[in-house]
Design an enzyme around this catalytic site. Structure first.
Site, short mmCIF file in Angstrom:
data_model
loop_
_atom_site.label_atom_id
_atom_site.label_comp_id
_atom_site.label_asym_id
_atom_site.label_seq_id
_atom_site.Cartn_x
_atom_site.Cartn_y
_atom_site.Cartn_z
N ARG A 69 5.80 -2.74 -6.94
CA ARG A 69 5.69 -3.00 -5.58
C ARG A 69 4.35 -2.73 -5.20
NH1 ARG A 69 9.26 -6.23 -6.38
NH2 ARG A 69 11.37 -6.63 -5.19
N GLU A 103 1.63 -9.80 0.85
CA GLU A 103 1.92 -10.98 0.05
C GLU A 103 2.00 -12.10 0.91
OE1 GLU A 103 4.69 -9.96 -2.95
OE2 GLU A 103 3.62 -8.39 -3.81
N HIS A 110 2.83 -12.13 -7.94
CA HIS A 110 3.87 -11.67 -7.97
C HIS A 110 4.98 -12.42 -8.91
CE1 HIS A 110 7.30 -8.89 -5.52
NE2 HIS A 110 7.56 -9.39 -7.00
#
Ligand code: NAP
Length: 335
Positions: A241, A270, A289
């Site tokens: 993360r 993000e 991601h």
């Protein structure tokens, strides 16, 4: 009457069909996540939610969702959900561990190799004409990278994904060391890896790959102080993360040359702002991601979300229940 289920993004039609046998399913069919107000409104109306890591499932939302009994997350990480609050309220939280291990470990390795051999930079070099401008097809010093064999790979978080990444490291002839909250001696022997405290791992690793969940303890685990302890020239890969690394500190370490290169699939914000300072480094490989983004894995994740929801519907413990303590608060099912 079937219980109501709101799923915050389109999954796969066969999985939705299956779920429709048990639930009255509504799917949010836009590309962008539902705004918080929509999520809150839906949460108040339904008995079950299918969520993504971009959905903020906080205590405010959970405590207003009077009929909500289960939140089935389409991810292994669940840092977007206030699990403690859900447990108190008797709301089940499930995730999708295991089925995305391979895809995420493979992506980690793709990023690690891209950083080691400067693949993205090499692509730009060819595509944007630099190679052509230099008027030489080959030069002993052109685009030199670093080799893996004999180097030390430091894994932070030897869980499912970290272990698989460790196996790849061994296959490349690397020495693999790891740090974890708890030492795992059985696994160490099985994988042929060595346990080190975090400082030693930072000092000895040529490559560092991060695989912890995001928790209060791992927030900014890699910070300025720790980046001062790394072996000069280290390459850092993060597919866990974004918030596990203090990006500002990483930018500083890259600028000072202490970190040779980085490869990041996950980011503190993000989507990542294209004007963020990290995007200025050609030696930083960036991905949006996509750790679990293979056709096979995304389908398996959707199936596991459905298995959890169906088990709950049938009054059984969901196979990948996150908050086991909830079993003491309320039995599974809608009765
Ligand atoms: P996992 O099997 O639970 O592994 C996590 C490991 O981190 C465990 O060994 C855990 O130790 C360890 N850990 C927890 N807290 C720690 C701490 N404070 N310091 C050091 N180690 C700590 O999970 P996984 O399936 O491998 O997934 C790991 C993470 O990857 C997920 O939580 C998710 O955030 C991320 N992920 C990202 C993508 C992507 O698309 N990029 C895809 C999948 C997963 P214990 O076993 O002792 O708790």
């Amino acid at each position: 009457m079937k219980p109501k289920l709101f799923i915050t993004r389109e999954l796969f039609p066969d999985v939705i069909d299956k779920l429709s046998q048990y639930y009255d399913v509504e799917v949010w069919d836009r590309y962008q996540a539902p705004p918080y107000e929509v999520l809150l409104k839906k949460a108040k109306e339904v008995d079950a939610l299918g969520t993504l890591l971009t959905d903020k499932i906080d205590c405010n939302l959970l405590s207003q969702a009077k009929n909500l009994r289960i939140v089935a997350q389409y991810a292994v990480g669940y840092d977007n959900i206030d699990v403690e609050c859900a447990t108190k309220l008797g709301i089940y939280v499930t995730n999708t561990p295991g089925v995305l291990t391979e895809a995420t470990a493979e992506l980690t390795w793709a990023l690690l190799m891209a950083a080691a051999r400067r693949i993205v930079e090499a692509d730009h070099f060819v595509r944007w004409g630099e190679w052509h401008r230099l008027k030489t097809g080959w030069h002993p010093h052109m685009m030199l990278g670093v080799e893996l064999k004999g180097k030390t790979l430091g894994i932070i978080g030897l869980g499912r994904i970290g272990s698989r990444v460790a196996e790849f490291g061994k296959a490349f002839g690397m020495r693999v060391i790891y740090y974890d909250a708890i030492r795992k001696e059985e696994l160490e022997k099985k994988l042929g890896v060595e346990y080190k405290d975090l400082d030693t791992l930072l000092q000895e690793s040529d490559f560092i790959s991060i695989h912890t969940p995001l928790t209060k303890e791992t927030y900014h685990l890699i910070n300025e102080e720790r980046l001062k302890k790394v072996k000069p020239g280290v390459i850092i890969v993060n597919t866990s993360r974004g918030k596990v690394i203090d990006t500002e500190a990483l930018v500083k370490a890259l600028r000072e040359g202490r970190v040779k290169a980085a490869a990041l699939d996950v980011h503190e914000q993000e989507p990542l702002d294209p004007n963020h300072p990290i995007t200025a480094f050609i030696n930083v490989t960036l991905a949006p991601h996509i750790g679990s983004a293979t056709y096979e894995t995304r389908h398996k994740m959707a199936e596991l979300v459905a298995e959890n929801l169906i088990a709950f519907y049938e009054g059984r413990e969901p196979p990948t229940l996150v908050n086991k303590e909830v079993l003491k608060v309320r039995p599974p099912g809608f009765k």
